[in-house]
Design an enzyme around this catalytic site. Structure first.
Site, PDB file in Angstrom:
ATOM      1  N   ARG A 118      55.394 -59.233 -23.938  1.00 41.33           N
ATOM      2  CA  ARG A 118      55.136 -59.954 -22.700  1.00 41.33           C
ATOM      3  C   ARG A 118      54.907 -58.984 -21.541  1.00 41.33           C
ATOM      4  O   ARG A 118      55.335 -57.833 -21.569  1.00 41.33           O
ATOM      5  CB  ARG A 118      56.312 -60.881 -22.365  1.00 41.33           C
ATOM      6  N   LYS A 138      72.900 -63.089 -31.752  1.00 38.64           N
ATOM      7  CA  LYS A 138      72.686 -64.530 -31.555  1.00 38.64           C
ATOM      8  C   LYS A 138      72.030 -65.175 -32.776  1.00 38.64           C
ATOM      9  O   LYS A 138      72.501 -66.207 -33.267  1.00 38.64           O
ATOM     10  CB  LYS A 138      71.823 -64.762 -30.306  1.00 38.64           C
ATOM     11  N   THR A 139      70.970 -64.568 -33.269  1.00 36.36           N
ATOM     12  CA  THR A 139      70.267 -65.133 -34.414  1.00 36.36           C
ATOM     13  C   THR A 139      71.134 -65.079 -35.668  1.00 36.36           C
ATOM     14  O   THR A 139      71.235 -66.053 -36.417  1.00 36.36           O
ATOM     15  CB  THR A 139      68.945 -64.377 -34.656  1.00 36.36           C
ATOM     16  N   ASP A 192      66.389 -70.753 -30.411  1.00 36.29           N
ATOM     17  CA  ASP A 192      66.057 -70.067 -29.156  1.00 36.29           C
ATOM     18  C   ASP A 192      66.038 -70.941 -27.901  1.00 36.29           C
ATOM     19  O   ASP A 192      66.464 -70.488 -26.846  1.00 36.29           O
ATOM     20  CB  ASP A 192      64.688 -69.391 -29.309  1.00 36.29           C
ATOM     21  N   LYS A 228      56.758 -68.557 -24.078  1.00 32.64           N
ATOM     22  CA  LYS A 228      57.698 -68.374 -22.972  1.00 32.64           C
ATOM     23  C   LYS A 228      57.180 -69.005 -21.679  1.00 32.64           C
ATOM     24  O   LYS A 228      57.969 -69.398 -20.820  1.00 32.64           O
ATOM     25  CB  LYS A 228      57.978 -66.875 -22.758  1.00 32.64           C
TER      26      LYS A 228
END
Length: 654
Positions: free
Chosen positions: A172, A358-359, A373, A317
């Site tokens: 990004r 987290k994943t 997510d 996003k």
């Protein structure tokens, strides 16, 4: 007949009847089915193409378009797409046609009969003389064909995934993201220090929009996806993505929620539209532009324009940012989190920045995956915003991440990976193109995914931090005010690169664990989180997946089996009944005992041999928290809605 790998002939399992052909004056046919005559390749292909039957009955009446013909339905659909692609300053634009020009599906006269053409005006451009073919909601197989034929750098890997390249941009470009500031957004959005929202005016947005639409209209064909966001049917958003690449269309097919055929028939006008002209640069001399890349959001027009970057994550996003604006307006909390559910219906949210686990921790074979997510928390419970997963796959292995490994198959998009030229086997450890290699696949590819991706109100809110300073406890139970404080802070610590043998952790703060995507001030989301937690009886937890016994370089990473035991105790509810004592400085409540976890590691000071160094490091981290929070202490929302003293008091005290 076909030969298998052992050279043994086998009969295909296809339900289609065999093709009857002439051979040496006789007839050769398969007696297992009725013979079918096919004189040409086109006839043969027509037999292979089977129209999908609707799978879900329409509720109530048969819908807006139920009584009209297929031609009329397509005409109305093309009119809607044509309106999306309308240029605001050109007299006319190209005529929109359904289907691939290479397929010669429709003739010009046929289209002209079913599609209204405006009378030309004085400012007619040459583009009005051409047709732009719309490839509408193509299937993954069709998109594979388009990518392989027309997009250089697209290949099929050994597992059936589509490997492709995103061009010069492999991540990004947050500094090139712009949001239109107007009378409404000026007061509603978060601007200034710490904010991800960089302003642009309406005129500049329209200049970039015109540039993007002109580029898309100049092409022989464009890809159009009509899809949904949010699995909650009462609050879903209709989105339209217009793009120039099959890869982008397949990516969004995977990442958004895929409509049924009936839902497409009744889709109507989208709530939000993306114009992805990423292959074409913006004009660097346009006001507010700082490079040839620009990602522009106009919330009033409900539109997004992408110029100068082909990285697909900008679309994902960008839509997440839109949801961070639209959902709170409906009193629905948008969350950058993972989410899973136990067999008894207990839901847990997992917040955490990159590298916090987290994943890994939200993917649990004993629990159902609601999403990895992006989520919403409404009065109905939680719901996944997306229809797919976007996983990092650098150093991916079957042993560490079996679910992700097995999800990389036909239909999955692999971005910027390196593979063997002959076998097409991917080398996930190769960073030649970028370290940010990614896989995008439908959530159904995860075996324990909960479909539809919705669940009841969360029971636990877990904030993950990989503390490389080694001073945060492995687990702390948070008060409501502490949950708000640490949610707004969004802390983790990264290990800095080595220079002259020095290794120093670097604190990273990202408000709401997703500062790059939020639109309103962080305190807005924190207040909504606290309100929902209080209303539904959810408990906040701070879990450190980082270091113990010292900072990075001297201490050790907390073992994953210990962290899993902690998470299991949170899920089961047993940790609520533990005995707690409070730490100094941060004032965190830590348990004295957890089954399967050594008690000595629960209080970080016990694991440090040098108690003085521990205290100094603890105070250093506390100072970093305080300095970061200065951004939020004096912020006002509206006239008198200040950050409360209760949240400030929940921070470190020294």
């Amino acid at each position: 007949m076909a030969a298998n790998g052992n050279g043994v002939s086998t009969t295909p399992k296809s339900p289609l009847a065999r093709i009857q052909t002439q051979k040496n004056g006789g007839i050769c046919h398969d007696d297992s089915g009725k013979p079918v005559k096919a004189q040409t390749i086109d006839e043969l292909h027509s037999l292979q193409k089977k129209r999908s039957a609707p799978t879900t009955p329409l509720d109530g009446v048969q819908g807006t378009f139920a009584t009209i013909s297929e031609d009329e339905r397509q005409r109305q659909q093309l009119q809607s797409i044509s309106a999306s692609l309308a240029s605001l300053t050109r007299g006319t634009g190209p005529k929109v046609v359904r289907g691939d020009p290479a397929g010669k599906v429709q003739s010009v006269s046929h289209v002209a009969h079913h599609h209204h053409i405006e009378a030309p005006t004085i400012s007619v451009s040459d583009s009005s003389l051409k047709f732009t073919h719309v490839l509408y909601n193509l299937s993954p197989a069709e998109l594979y064909e388009q990518a392989i034929k027309y997009e250089k750098g697209s290949f099929i890997t050994s597992t059936g995934a589509l490997a492709t390249l995103s061009g010069a941009k492999t991540g990004r470009s947050p500094r090139d993201k712009r949001v239109v500031i107007d009378d409404t957004t000026q007061d509603e959005l978060w601007w200034g220090k710490g904010s991800p929202n960089i302003e642009m005016d309406e005129h500049t947005f329209m200049v970039n929009r015109e540039r993007a639409v002109d580029y898309l209209n100049s092409l022989d064909k464009v890809f159009v996806n009509d899809q949904f966001l949010n699995w909650d049917p009462q609050n879903r958003i209709k989105v339209r993505i217009v793009s120039a690449r099959a890869y982008h269309s397949l990516f969004m097919h995977n990442m958004c929620i895929r409509p049924t055929p009936e839902e497409l028939e009744n889709f109507g006008t989208p709530d939000f539209t993306i114009y992805n002209a990423g292959q074409f640069p913006c004009n660097r001399y346009t006001h507010y532009m700082t490079s040839s890349t620009s990602i522009d959001l106009n919330l009033a027009r409900r539109e997004m324009v992408i110029l100068g970057t082909q990285y697909a994550g900008e679309m994902k996003k960008g839509l997440f940012s839109v949801m961070h604006y639209l959902m709170p307006m409906r009193q629905i909390l948008s969350l950058h989190s993972g989410c899973n559910m136990g067999k008894d219906g207990d839901v847990a949210l997992f917040f955490g920045l990159s590298g916090t686990g987290k994943t890994t921790l939200s993917t649990d074979h004993n629990r159902y995956l609601i999403g990895d997510d992006e989520h919403c928390w409404s009065d109905n419970g939680v719901s996944n915003i997306e229809g797919g997963c976007y996983a990092k796959c650098i150093d991916l292995s079957r042993e560490k991440e079996p679910d992700i490994w097995n999800a990389i198959k036909f239909g999955t998009v692999l971005e910027n990976v390196v593979f063997d030229e002959h076998t097409r086997e991917v080398d996930y450890g190769d960073k030649s193109v970028t370290e940010n290699t990614r896989a995008a696949y439908p959530i159904e590819y995860i075996p324990n995914a909960k479909i539809p991706c919705v669940g009841p109100h969360p029971k636990n809110v877990i904030l993950l931090a990989c503390d490389a300073f080694g001073v945060l406890p492995p687990v702390s139970k948070l008060s409501l005010a502490q949950t708000m404080y640490h949610f707004i802070s969004g802390y983790t610590a990264l290990v800095a690169g080595t220079e002259d043998g020095i290794k120093e952790p670097t604190a990273t703060f990202s408000a709401c664990f997703g500062a790059a995507f939020i639109m309103l001030h962080p305190t807005k989301y924190a207040a909504m989180l606290a309100e929902k937690m209080l209303k539904h009886g959810a408990t906040g937890w701070l879990v450190n997946t980082g270091w113990s016994g010292g900072s990075y370089g001297s201490g050790n990473r907390i073992k994953l089996p210990y962290t899993r035991k902690i998470i299991d105790a949170i899920h089961s509810g047993s940790l609520l009944n533990a005995t707690y004592h409070k730490t100094e400085v941060f004032g965190l409540d830590i348990p004295t005992e957890i089954e399967g976890v050594p008690s000595e590691i629960l209080h970080p000071e016990n694991t440090w041999a040098d108690k003085k160094a521990y205290k100094e490091t603890l105070l250093k981290l506390a100072g970093l928290f305080k300095k970061n929070f200065e951004t939020f202490t004096n912020y006002k929302i509206g006239k008198d809605n200040k950050l409360t003293e209760e949240i400030l008091a929940a921070g470190p005290n020294f």
